[in-house]
Design an enzyme around this catalytic site. Structure first.
Site, PDB file in Angstrom:
ATOM      1  N   HIS A  33      48.191 -16.028  39.678  1.00 36.40           N
ATOM      2  CA  HIS A  33      48.158 -16.250  38.224  1.00 36.40           C
ATOM      3  C   HIS A  33      49.139 -15.351  37.478  1.00 36.40           C
ATOM      4  O   HIS A  33      49.451 -15.620  36.318  1.00 36.40           O
ATOM      5  CB  HIS A  33      46.730 -16.079  37.685  1.00 36.40           C
ATOM      6  CG  HIS A  33      46.252 -14.667  37.552  1.00 36.40           C
ATOM      7  ND1 HIS A  33      45.428 -14.071  38.472  1.00 36.40           N
ATOM      8  CD2 HIS A  33      46.468 -13.729  36.604  1.00 36.40           C
ATOM      9  CE1 HIS A  33      45.151 -12.835  38.093  1.00 36.40           C
ATOM     10  NE2 HIS A  33      45.778 -12.604  36.951  1.00 36.40           N
ATOM     11  N   ASP A  49      44.236 -16.982  44.965  1.00 38.53           N
ATOM     12  CA  ASP A  49      45.008 -16.341  43.892  1.00 38.53           C
ATOM     13  C   ASP A  49      45.981 -15.304  44.441  1.00 38.53           C
ATOM     14  O   ASP A  49      46.143 -14.224  43.878  1.00 38.53           O
ATOM     15  CB  ASP A  49      44.076 -15.697  42.852  1.00 38.53           C
ATOM     16  CG  ASP A  49      44.788 -15.455  41.516  1.00 38.53           C
ATOM     17  OD1 ASP A  49      45.891 -15.990  41.330  1.00 38.53           O
ATOM     18  OD2 ASP A  49      44.233 -14.699  40.684  1.00 38.53           O
ATOM     19  N   SER A  88      46.288  -6.994  37.454  1.00 41.52           N
ATOM     20  CA  SER A  88      46.226  -8.126  38.373  1.00 41.52           C
ATOM     21  C   SER A  88      47.380  -8.094  39.368  1.00 41.52           C
ATOM     22  O   SER A  88      48.539  -7.959  38.985  1.00 41.52           O
ATOM     23  CB  SER A  88      46.268  -9.448  37.593  1.00 41.52           C
ATOM     24  OG  SER A  88      45.095  -9.635  36.862  1.00 41.52           O
TER      25      SER A  88
END
Length: 477
Positions: free
Chosen positions: A109, A139, A212
């Site tokens: 992402h 992911d 992230s």
């Protein structure tokens, strides 16, 4: 007296620490600075850029020849050159280098939809990156830069040996504050959020937006997780962060590096968890395994798997629930032949199945529920009004492949069927693991189960084409 108690307590505390194992004291580092120096140059900030389409919307309607026509035309011309024009959007994330020649791991992402990816190193070096491969299911994404000199990189560690309470360190680019470090402990393991292959480490190390894709380190400087998500009511860290375990990540990264895509094993069954009442209805001693609800054409059908089988082990690994089976099958090599232990008709048997590839063999079919049609004359069993499944109803209820079957016309709100979630329009294809095509068949199965002293009876139902088992209580004590 209180002073004596305090002195005694302090003495006991001193004795306790003197007797504590040396390794326990060594596990509490006085500083994380050495660890930061060891791994810091391998952690990167990631900046992505993408073109966002211009804002669209309804155009004002102005009658031709109106005095306002020229005004609105001028206004729209100016607007199209401003807010309505496509614009560039930037996003921030983190990552880490896994090889000296420039392979980098991050979250999918972080780079999804980007047409430009820039990597910033702690040394100040900046390099453009290309996408090698992505896996939305976990992911994870793998990038590649072209350095002139070998890069410092970090190895993966074994997340399976991590224990709740172990120290961990996160490093990344939270809220644009590059190369920030936070520390905490492993709060929990084997967490699942929403994915089929989830195996998250939960940590209280501060993780925020921008973290992230960054690494979660153990005290040896090994990556045991990739920081992916947080649980927060306000968007900031409240001490509940999730890192995808290295056990999952390493398999994905190896495949993305080798093939540019994932290649997961595919069994070809629909399954559900075994509850206490379903286990009782099957005669299974403990509620574990994965219950097969449908076997379309594929590896499982070729291996002889049947609806109603409970898969107890896969390739020598015990299956606790459906999530574990999906993960184990996905981790198995495509084309490999494995042994499966299944429970069927009160006994176990071993089947051999050759796995297909999930990415190419398993399509996603969109099913549109039909309205509950007007049903013919009916009978009532266990709080449900039932009618035989006709050809017309098969088409309307997405049950074209069902032979026989009963359709639920109404459900008594006070019945166990209602409590278990059965609704009008559900198609019952089996009762007590035997096919039914008439209400009398259902009543016979119930009577046989009651005579056998069963506490529940299994129903195989289909809703919008999707099968599942439901166990209804018989009321026997």
């Amino acid at each position: 007296m209180p002073m004596m108690v305090m002195i005694l307590s302090m003495a006991l505390l001193a004795v306790f620490y003197s007797l504590a194992p040396a390794h326990a004291q060594a596990a509490r580092p006085a500083t994380f600075a050495d660890l930061v120096d060891q791994v810091g140059d391998s952690v990167v900030n990631i900046t992505t850029s993408s073109v966002v389409p211009g804002r669209t919307g309804p155009q004002p309607m102005v009658p031709e020849g109106s005095p306002l026509e020229d005004f609105f035309n001028d206004f729209m011309d100016r607007d199209n050159q401003g807010e309505r024009a496509p614009r560039r959007s930037q996003a921030l994330g983190s990552g880490f280098v896994i090889s000296e020649d420039g392979y980098i791991v991050t979250n999918n992402h972080v780079i999804e939809g980007a047409d430009e990816i820039q990597i910033e190193f702690r040394t100040g070096l900046e390099l453009p990156a290309e996408v090698i491969g992505t896996d939305p299911n976990t992911d994870i994404a793998v990038l590649k830069v072209g350095p002139e000199e070998p890069l410092q990189f970090v190895p993966f560690g074994d997340s399976d040996v991590m224990r709740v309470g172990d120290w961990v360190m996160a490093m990344g680019n939270p809220l644009g504050q590059g190369f920030s470090v936070s520390v905490g402990i492993v709060s929990a393991r084997e967490r699942a959020l929403s994915g089929s292959y989830d195996d998250f480490i939960q940590t209280d190390a501060a993780i925020n937006r921008g973290n992230s894709g960054g690494p979660l380190f153990n005290l040896d400087g090994e990556v045991i997780g990739v920081n992916t998500a947080i649980l927060s009511p306000n968007g900031g860290s409240i001490g509940i962060g999730f890192a995808m375990s290295s056990t999952v990540v390493t398999r994905v990264v190896n495949q993305l590096q080798e093939f540019g895509e994932t290649r997961r094993g595919w069994l070809g069954v629909r399954i559900q968890d075994v509850t206490d009442d379903i286990a009782e209805g099957l005669g299974l001693e403990d509620p574990h395994g994965a219950l097969v609800t449908d076997v379309p054409e594929g590896p499982a059908m070729d291996a002889g798997v049947e609806v109603g089988d409970v898969i107890l082990s896969f390739d020598g690994i015990e299956v606790e629930d459906t999530r574990e089976l999906v993960r184990n099958v996905g981790n198995a090599p495509v084309g490999e032949t494995v042994r499966m232990l299944v429970f069927r008709d009160g006994a176990t048997q071993t089947l051999r199945v050759t796995l297909g590839r999930r990415e190419t063999a398993e399509g996603t079919e969109t099913l549109t529920p039909g309205q509950t049609p007007e049903l013919p004359s009916s009978g009532e069993v266990m709080g449900m009004t039932l009618v035989p499944l006709t050809d017309e109803l098969r088409e309307e209820l997405n049950a074209e492949n069902v032979q026989g079957g009963l359709v639920i016309e109404a459900v008594d709100p006070a019945s166990d069927a209602a409590i278990k979630g059965l609704i009008p329009g559900d198609v019952i294809t089996e009762v007590g693991q035997q096919p039914v095509s008439a209400v009398d068949d259902f009543e016979t199965r119930v009577s046989e189960a009651e005579d056998a002293g069963q506490k529940s009876i299994l129903l195989l139902i289909r809703r919008d084409g999707n099968p599942r088992f439901v166990a209804l209580g018989l009321g026997n004590d």
